[in-house]
Design a protein around this motif. Structure first.
Motif, PDB file in Angstrom:
ATOM      1  N   SER A   1      -6.229  -1.955  -8.013  1.00 43.36           N
ATOM      2  CA  SER A   1      -7.380  -2.101  -8.904  1.00 43.36           C
ATOM      3  C   SER A   1      -7.790  -3.550  -9.097  1.00 43.36           C
ATOM      4  O   SER A   1      -8.910  -3.830  -9.511  1.00 43.36           O
TER       5      SER A   1
ATOM      6  N   PRO B   1     -10.551   0.432  -0.039  1.00 42.55           N
ATOM      7  CA  PRO B   1     -10.437   1.873  -0.305  1.00 42.55           C
ATOM      8  C   PRO B   1     -10.501   2.716   0.966  1.00 42.55           C
ATOM      9  O   PRO B   1     -10.154   3.895   0.945  1.00 42.55           O
TER      10      PRO B   1
ATOM     11  N   LYS C   1      -5.993   4.309   4.932  1.00 44.47           N
ATOM     12  CA  LYS C   1      -5.361   5.604   4.703  1.00 44.47           C
ATOM     13  C   LYS C   1      -3.893   5.480   4.296  1.00 44.47           C
ATOM     14  O   LYS C   1      -3.199   6.467   4.164  1.00 44.47           O
TER      15      LYS C   1
ATOM     16  N   GLY D   1      -2.367   4.478   1.479  1.00 45.04           N
ATOM     17  CA  GLY D   1      -2.108   4.317   0.055  1.00 45.04           C
ATOM     18  C   GLY D   1      -3.376   4.026  -0.705  1.00 45.04           C
ATOM     19  O   GLY D   1      -4.362   3.572  -0.143  1.00 45.04           O
ATOM     20  N   ARG D   2      -3.334   4.297  -1.996  1.00 44.67           N
ATOM     21  CA  ARG D   2      -4.520   4.043  -2.800  1.00 44.67           C
ATOM     22  C   ARG D   2      -4.720   2.531  -2.931  1.00 44.67           C
ATOM     23  O   ARG D   2      -3.761   1.766  -2.924  1.00 44.67           O
TER      24      ARG D   2
ATOM     25  N   SER E   1      -1.398   6.958 -12.486  1.00 47.68           N
ATOM     26  CA  SER E   1      -2.846   6.825 -12.333  1.00 47.68           C
ATOM     27  C   SER E   1      -3.383   5.554 -12.988  1.00 47.68           C
ATOM     28  O   SER E   1      -4.568   5.262 -12.867  1.00 47.68           O
TER      29      SER E   1
ATOM     30  N   ARG F   1       0.841  -1.204   0.000  1.00 51.21           N
ATOM     31  CA  ARG F   1       0.000   0.000   0.000  1.00 51.21           C
ATOM     32  C   ARG F   1       0.880   1.260   0.000  1.00 51.21           C
ATOM     33  O   ARG F   1       0.566   2.235  -0.672  1.00 51.21           O
TER      34      ARG F   1
ATOM     35  N   SER G   1       2.021   1.758  -3.458  1.00 54.28           N
ATOM     36  CA  SER G   1       0.960   2.338  -4.296  1.00 54.28           C
ATOM     37  C   SER G   1       0.837   3.841  -4.040  1.00 54.28           C
ATOM     38  O   SER G   1       0.607   4.619  -4.971  1.00 54.28           O
ATOM     39  N   GLN G   2       1.017   4.240  -2.786  1.00 55.90           N
ATOM     40  CA  GLN G   2       0.967   5.663  -2.444  1.00 55.90           C
ATOM     41  C   GLN G   2       2.151   6.408  -3.086  1.00 55.90           C
ATOM     42  O   GLN G   2       1.984   7.515  -3.605  1.00 55.90           O
TER      43      GLN G   2
ATOM     44  N   ALA H   1       1.384   6.872  -6.720  1.00 53.97           N
ATOM     45  CA  ALA H   1       0.430   7.973  -6.909  1.00 53.97           C
ATOM     46  C   ALA H   1       1.139   9.316  -6.778  1.00 53.97           C
ATOM     47  O   ALA H   1       0.894  10.236  -7.567  1.00 53.97           O
TER      48      ALA H   1
END
Length: 168
Positions: free
Chosen positions: A141, A132, A135, A137-138, A73, A61, A64-65, A68
């Motif tokens: 998918s 989702p 907090k 990291g995004r 994206s 995570r 991933s953050q 971003a």
């Protein structure tokens, strides 16, 4: 360099309207450059990134953050380790540039029922990557169920199907 070659290949495929997925190994040196590499691959035309094992769900995570923050994206596909016994753990750790969560591996291997423990750990790991509401990291998918799981093909199929069913 390999990075330049892969980015050129991505760009060529993208120019021909092909859908392109690329791989990234966040635990491979130089670790700090990995989010920028993902950004470069995205700018070259990659449509998605299949992320290799790089520790815990929290570690992934954070990666991933960082992606971003580097302007990435495109979808990130998160790795879920399928470990059901000593052999599946050994096989998964043989891949270069891969890092598994040592506490996850230990919990599975020291369980009285390693396959059941491995199945539940995979479900929990997958949920953590997709959540989702966290907090740190995004969310990812999608997921890549990675590894062999049980050696027996029928048991392996049931193992994977159970994980998919539990993840919804």
């Amino acid at each position: 360099s390999f990075g330049l070659d892969s980015q050129m290949l991505v760009a060529l495929a993208s120019e021909r309207d092909l859908k392109v997925s690329v791989a990234e190994s966040p635990a491979s040196p130089p670790v700090l450059d990995r989010p920028l590499r993902v950004s470069n691959k995205a700018h070259s035309g990659a449509d998605a990134v299949v992320v290799n094992h790089a520790g815990s769900a929290d570690d992934l995570r954070r990666f991933s953050q960082q992606c971003a923050a580097a302007g990435v994206s495109i979808p990130l596909i998160g790795p879920v380790p399928l470990i059901a016994d000593q052999d599946s753990a050994r096989r998964l750790t043989q891949f270069p540039g891969l890092a598994l969560d040592a506490s996850l591996v230990a919990a599975v291997l020291h369980s009285p029922d390693p396959a059941a423990e491995g199945r539940q750990r995979a479900v929990d790991f997958g949920r953590a990557l997709l959540d989702p509401g966290r907090k740190d990291g995004r969310p990812f998918s999608g997921l890549n169920l990675s590894g062999l799981g049980p050696a027996d093909p029928r048991a392996r199929a049931d193992f994977v199907i159970d994980i998919i069913d539990a993840l919804g």
